[in-house]
Design an enzyme around this catalytic site. Structure first.
Site, PDB file in Angstrom:
ATOM      1  N   HIS A   1       2.039  -3.037  90.018  1.00  0.00           N
ATOM      2  CA  HIS A   1       0.950  -2.751  90.956  1.00  0.00           C
ATOM      3  C   HIS A   1      -0.192  -2.027  90.239  1.00  0.00           C
ATOM      4  CE1 HIS A   1      -0.628  -2.286  95.025  1.00  0.00           C
ATOM      5  NE2 HIS A   1      -0.908  -1.022  94.734  1.00  0.00           N
TER       6      HIS A   1
ATOM      7  N   GLU B   1       3.709  -9.427  90.590  1.00  0.00           N
ATOM      8  CA  GLU B   1       3.985  -8.405  91.591  1.00  0.00           C
ATOM      9  C   GLU B   1       4.596  -9.030  92.847  1.00  0.00           C
ATOM     10  OE1 GLU B   1       1.492  -4.841  93.840  1.00  0.00           O
ATOM     11  OE2 GLU B   1       0.514  -6.730  93.357  1.00  0.00           O
TER      12      GLU B   1
ATOM     13  N   ASN C   1      17.216 -10.346  62.093  1.00  0.00           N
ATOM     14  CA  ASN C   1      18.311 -10.760  61.221  1.00  0.00           C
ATOM     15  C   ASN C   1      19.671 -10.438  61.841  1.00  0.00           C
ATOM     16  OD1 ASN C   1      16.922 -11.937  59.104  1.00  0.00           O
ATOM     17  ND2 ASN C   1      16.686 -10.023  57.979  1.00  0.00           N
TER      18      ASN C   1
END
Length: 769
Positions: A54, A76, A501
């Protein structure tokens, strides 16, 4: 239209923080749902996610980035459906939220580069979100269709529903801005956001929508908030904004009659007329307003309180308030008339503000307005923000200047010792103490929590694991540990490489892990710890581990070592071969490199940070990388040593201990000198030999024991001198690749001393200082 460009950096920094906050909270929520966590914990995370989304939507709109705001608004809506229980937290929903965050992050980078927020294609994301929302709506039987309710209205409704469950005190908070404050609408929105983060906002003046939509133009804000934190903390949080003039925090329970929902609350519109020629009308009016607040909820004051204080009344004598209270008219009138210079009080039931049509006519006649004197309101104090923003460039320059002071301090100390002047020595001792405090304060100013880098990794690890078809539980510890900003800036890429990795080449696919008797989901940990004058960053996984034999085989194939050398290598030495340039054990080329690819780059970065990297691994059980870094790299402590007629500096960070070695105690293994120290065999090298300098053997010589990661080594010298604070100076591009040295420093007598890079001196197997 006010110029928003000056607030762009602040907006971008806040947006990145919101993105990290949302992604980490969504991933945490997914884990809680999987493990069947408490509803209260879920609700707390969902509310946090929704608030951040918001806020991101609102700040983007205020700054004029409408495409970004629209994207955040769509996300939202999705989160709102989760909050209202219309959509369950599933991997599909989490993936979509993360995709939204990736798109928003790309927009942020584009905005920073100056190309705006229109270049990212978010239409596919919008379609997915709409499909998810519509599909969910149609699958819910018995759900009554109704028009879409605005999110801000939903948020307000939800807040009121939860008020009774929130712990803390209720406060009335008034925020005053400076008269010449720029971009008050943005500041108002940021204050609203700050208060949302610490509690629940029950009421605002002006209305919440006006603040959220960026339409605030006044000079003061008022909030009613329930929060567990203290008034002092509330004030500190708000006054960090530079344009805030004053913050007044009042406990509603102490300073206003408690609202009783079972009793009928009276609403009155009150017009107060002051005597036109009365002195200090502004102060009198302000005090009346303060008294009215004590007997109820003051919903509206016109003109605004800050204007009242400047005596900017309606027609020079009137002001109007809207009051909710349980007091009767007589008591209210009596309360107001106790103040001197009140000519008349009119009290009407209900909201009759429109009947007065208040207009600020006295602006045209400012010459008649008398300004209140500073002594007119002794109980009110102007609060100035204690937080300022400083460009890191200025901190770098300040650190360089402190470095020069450290060098000159050393010179002064040498002069004082040579002259033997007691008074000079005492004065210098005090000056030296002050300079040390100054140095410490500057270094503290540069410290930044590693969370700024760590918070980006949960989303990255989750996304990578999904792409590779793996299941990974990622945990972080020590995010509050602080490190120098320069180190943090370079640390991010190193950790990205190590984590990628770990997930790609370390963690096995679920089926392989089950076959080995391991849990289906692999574990990857990122840990920060503070140890004396340095920090440790640990990257650990419980995957395949590194096979020393496989490493040696690959190294022989690439011509990096000979079969004879491989045969003599211990497993720890073989594993450290991954730090050699171009080395890899990857069976195939992918977007994510196999463990070893680029590890020489990681080593080089750690070296530039005056740190070290070591690796421990066990086949089938996992791998641990340990990064040892100084807290600051501008000024460090070093031990000065002498060989022949030359002085060198060795960073204290590298030194485990100092010892004296007798020739009679030296042993020989494979033609190499060693010493047995506390049942541990340690190779011994003379620094003279390493630098190609002639030396005469002595019966006894001092040595420094250092840790190379794979093993400890003792380095013999002619003499140990003293410990010094030194300033690291670069050797420049021409000498940057010289083996064995990390830089140089200048001593107090003007001599230039080289700083030894222990690890590169021994071939760089474990990387860095």
């Amino acid at each position: 239209m006010e110029d928003l460009s000056q607030y762009l950096d602040e907006f971008l920094a806040d947006a990145r923080d919101r993105i990290d906050s949302i992604s980490n909270a969504v991933i945490s929520l997914e884990e809680i749902v999987k493990k069947g966590g408490e509803e209260r914990e879920k609700r707390k995370l969902i509310d946090q996610i929704f608030r951040d989304a918001h806020t991101l939507k609102g700040t983007a709109a205020t700054m004029g980035f409408m495409r970004l705001s629209e994207t955040a608004h769509k996300m939202e809506n999705l989160l709102d459906a989760v909050r209202n229980g219309e959509i369950d937290i599933t991997p599909e929903v989490v993936d979509l939220v993360i995709d939204f965050l990736d798109a928003i992050e790309k927009m942020i980078y584009d905005i920073e580069a100056g190309s705006g927020d229109e270049n990212v294609d978010v239409d596919p994301l919008f379609e997915k979100a709409d499909k998810l929302l519509k599909g969910n709506s149609s699958s819910k039987e018995g759900r009554e269709e109704k028009p879409h309710q605005d999110n801000s209205e939903k948020e307000t409704t939800a807040i009121h529903e939860e008020v009774s469950h929130i712990e803390g005190n209720k406060y009335h908070i008034k925020v005053l801005f400076h008269d010449d404050a720029q971009l008050k609408n943005v500041r108002a929105f940021l204050v609203l956001t700050d208060l949302e983060e610490i509690g629940e906002i029950i009421d605002t003046i002006p209305e919440r929508e006006i603040i959220e939509e960026g339409n605030f133009t006044g000079s003061s804000l008022e909030f009613t908030v329930i929060t567990p934190i203290s008034p002092e903390e509330i004030e500190k949080k708000i006054t960090r904004h530079p344009e805030v003039k004053e913050v007044v925090v009042e406990n509603v329970k102490e300073n206003a009659q408690e609202e009783n929902l079972e009793e009928k609350v009276n609403e009155y519109t009150i017009k107060i007329t002051m005597e036109k020629e009365a002195p200090l009308k502004g102060v009198r009016s302000f005090l009346i307003v303060q008294d009215l607040k004590k007997i109820g909820n003051l919903k509206k004051v016109f003109p605004e309180p800050d204007k009242l204080e400047k005596e900017e009344l309606i027609e020079g004598k009137d002001f109007v308030v809207l009051l909710h209270t349980n007091e009767n008219k007589d008591n209210i009138k009596q309360l107001i008339l106790k103040h001197p210079d009140v000519e008349k009080v009119e009290i009407l039931e209900g909201n009759k503000l429109s009947e007065f049509h208040p207009t600020d006519k006295n602006k045209a006649d400012k010459s008649e307005i008398k300004k209140p004197t500073p002594q007119s309101s002794p109980e009110r104090k102007v609060k100035i923000s204690k937080m300022i923003k400083v460009d890191v460039v200025h901190l770098d320059k300040l650190m360089n200047l402190v470095g020069e002071l450290v060098i000159n301090r050393g010179r002064l100390e040498q002069i004082a010792e040579r002259l033997g002047d007691r008074e000079l020595l005492e004065t210098l001792s005090t000056t030296s103490h002050l300079m040390t405090e100054l140095q410490d304060e500057i270094m503290k100013m540069r410290l930044t929590p590693v969370a700024e880098v760590f918070n980006k990794f949960p989303r990255m690890v989750r996304k990578l694991a999904k792409e590779l078809g793996k299941e990974v539980e990622f945990t972080m510890e020590g995010s509050d540990i602080e490190v120098d900003r320069t180190i943090l800036d370079k640390l991010g890429d190193v950790l990205v490489h190590l984590l990628r990795n770990a997930v790609d080449h370390g963690i096995e696919p679920p089926e392989e892990r089950i076959a080995k008797g391991k849990p289906r989901a692999g574990k990857v940990e990122l840990i920060a710890r503070r140890e004396k004058s340095h920090i440790l960053i640990i990257v650990r996984d419980d995957g395949r581990g590194i096979d020393p034999e496989k490493v040696k085989k690959k190294a022989i194939e690439k011509g990096l070592i000979s079969p004879e050398q491989a045969a003599e290598m211990r497993p720890e030495e073989a594993i450290n071969l991954i730090f050699l340039p171009g080395f890899s054990t990857a069976e195939k080329v992918t977007d994510v490199s196999g463990r070893g690819v680029g590890m020489d780059v990681v080593q080089d970065v750690i070296k530039t940070l005056n740190g070290s990297i070591s690796v421990k691994s066990e086949v089938g059980k996992g791998t641990t990388f340990i990064l040892k870094l100084p807290i600051s790299m501008a000024i460090i402590q070093a031990l000065l040593v002498r060989i022949s007629n030359e002085t060198y500096a060795i960073p204290i960070n590298n030194i485990l201990e100092t010892i004296d070695i007798k020739q009679s105690k030296l042993k020989s293994i494979g033609g190499k000198k060693v010493i047995v120290l506390r049942d541990e065999i340690i190779p011994v090298f003379m620094l003279h030999e390493l630098f190609g300098v002639d030396y005469l053997e002595k019966d006894k010589f001092p040595a420094i024991v250092v840790d190379l990661g794979a093993q400890k080594v003792a380095i013999g010298v002619d003499e140990l001198l003293n410990k010094k604070d030194i300033v690291i100076k670069s050797l420049g591009k021409m000498l940057s690749n010289v083996k064995g040295f990390a830089g140089a420093t200048i001593l107090g007598d003007g001599r230039v001393v080289l700083i030894i890079d222990i690890n590169s001196l021994f071939g760089g197997i474990s990387g860095g200082l």
